[in-house]
Design an enzyme around this catalytic site. Sequence first.
Site, mmCIF file in Angstrom:
data_model
loop_
_atom_site.group_PDB
_atom_site.id
_atom_site.type_symbol
_atom_site.label_atom_id
_atom_site.label_comp_id
_atom_site.label_asym_id
_atom_site.label_seq_id
_atom_site.Cartn_x
_atom_site.Cartn_y
_atom_site.Cartn_z
ATOM 1 N N CYS A 1 43.440 41.701 35.910
ATOM 2 C CA CYS A 1 43.268 41.613 37.366
ATOM 3 C C CYS A 1 43.959 42.724 38.160
ATOM 4 O O CYS A 1 43.306 43.495 38.855
ATOM 5 C CB CYS A 1 43.771 40.272 37.883
ATOM 6 S SG CYS A 1 43.193 38.847 36.946
ATOM 7 N N ASP B 1 36.603 41.876 39.233
ATOM 8 C CA ASP B 1 37.716 42.728 38.786
ATOM 9 C C ASP B 1 37.775 42.842 37.272
ATOM 10 O O ASP B 1 38.422 43.730 36.729
ATOM 11 C CB ASP B 1 39.052 42.213 39.345
ATOM 12 C CG ASP B 1 39.396 40.815 38.850
ATOM 13 O OD1 ASP B 1 38.494 40.097 38.359
ATOM 14 O OD2 ASP B 1 40.574 40.440 38.961
ATOM 15 N N ASP C 1 36.528 36.996 40.973
ATOM 16 C CA ASP C 1 37.644 37.098 40.026
ATOM 17 C C ASP C 1 37.230 36.530 38.670
ATOM 18 O O ASP C 1 36.963 35.334 38.551
ATOM 19 C CB ASP C 1 38.851 36.325 40.584
ATOM 20 C CG ASP C 1 40.144 36.710 39.887
ATOM 21 O OD1 ASP C 1 40.075 37.310 38.804
ATOM 22 O OD2 ASP C 1 41.218 36.409 40.444
ATOM 23 N N ASP C 2 37.160 37.388 37.665
ATOM 24 C CA ASP C 2 36.786 37.001 36.299
ATOM 25 C C ASP C 2 35.307 36.598 36.180
ATOM 26 O O ASP C 2 34.942 35.807 35.309
ATOM 27 C CB ASP C 2 37.649 35.840 35.755
ATOM 28 C CG ASP C 2 39.111 36.210 35.541
ATOM 29 O OD1 ASP C 2 39.514 37.328 35.912
ATOM 30 O OD2 ASP C 2 39.849 35.360 35.009
#
Length: 461
Positions: free
Chosen positions: A48, A285, A14-15
Amino acid sequence: MVNPRPNILFVLADDLRASDLDHMPKARSLLVDQGVKFTKAWVTRSLCCPSRASILRGQYTHNHKVWVNVEPSGGFWNFFDRGLESSTVATWLNAAGYDTILMGKYLNRYGLDRNGNRAPSTHVPPGWDRWYAWEGLYGGTDTSYQINENGQIVIYQRSQIHDTDLHAQTAENFIRHTAGSAPFFMYLAPNAPHDPAYYAPRHASMFSGTALPKPSSFNEANVSDKPQWVQNKPRLSSSQVSNLTQFYRNRLRALQSLDEMVERLVNALSDTGKLSNTHIVLTSDNGIYLGEHRLQSKGAANNAAPRIPLVIRGPGVPRGATRSQMALNNDLAPTFASWAGVRPPNFVDGRSLKPLLNTSLPASWRTAFLVEHRRTPEEFAYVRAIPNYRAVRTTQYSYVEYETGEKELYDLEADPTELTSLHASASPALLSSLKARLDALKICARADTSTTSCKVAENGG
Ligand SMILES: [Ca+2]
Ligand SMILES: [Ca+2]
């Protein structure tokens, strides 16, 4: 006996930024050196929930229409209420006999009610045989987090086990003890290194002297070439830079559990004789800004937020190779489908990356793709401040059209860090050719051979 169809281990951080791989030595030796690294991998919306919807469905945002992280224009309930769960990469692979398992983040606000209140959900979407999904905003608090384990809510204390370590343990147990004769599809989506970048105590002393990367676009001095929403941002103050530095170090610490997880799962696959028949994919993402162009967070079209790392190893995949062809989040679901021998539904916009995982490469590939953004009143403030835009990124240019009438144009060969927008000085011929590509992409649908298909628009007709 070796499965005729490969297992798929899909690690979705994530990120994670593309450059973060430099700080993941185990992933470098076990994935990058053993597979193909895409040097131009992108998401088509740098946020996201929309990106995760694209990953699950293989579609551009204008086709799945999950525009933001929050209802009503986005979030879990938007995806749920419109029935999008009924056809995802999980349902396709499950129908083909795969053992499907999700761990970690599903869609933003899963585990909340439509008003954003805590409402622990025991809902398990169709297509998933095994389900270990995060509940609630940003996956928990400073002290605890909650996982829906196959319909049962389990609360974990951070002091008990770090969340990425928990996923590693669950995934390892599945590989060593549960996986049977059917091939598996594991969608492993840890929280790391998302803000606030929680990390395991054993990594706390690492990176304490590591400097924040400062590319030429860092805290850009002259933004007079850029649209008003960027000009409205003052240069980062020294305390903001110091906060970003601390955040960067915490992110790197958080990545270490992710890196160790990769090693642990590769070892489990190897010990059980499954490694040679397993595709492993590591990506994110979206990326994130760490001060480039004065920006933080994500949502914009400039380099660091839509850019993602993407590494793939597996049976038949060349080792230590790089690919500069454009790969998108839209491509992941059709790629997994092609490995499973499944024809994806007609609504899919992306294409299988399989032709790029050979030693002989296809003669043609996409030469452009679309990046989209739409703001809504309920979205978080940073993203809400960015006017709606659509952008086309070609092999040479990035061209952005805002709802305000403002434009940006960068020559990525001459100005790879996007310091000087050329929209006011570019030739009318160049502007009109980029506008034509953008106009074709922004209404495209499907990956067939019709004139309005995304594949045709991306290939340039
Ligand atoms: Ca994200
Ligand atoms: Ca500038």
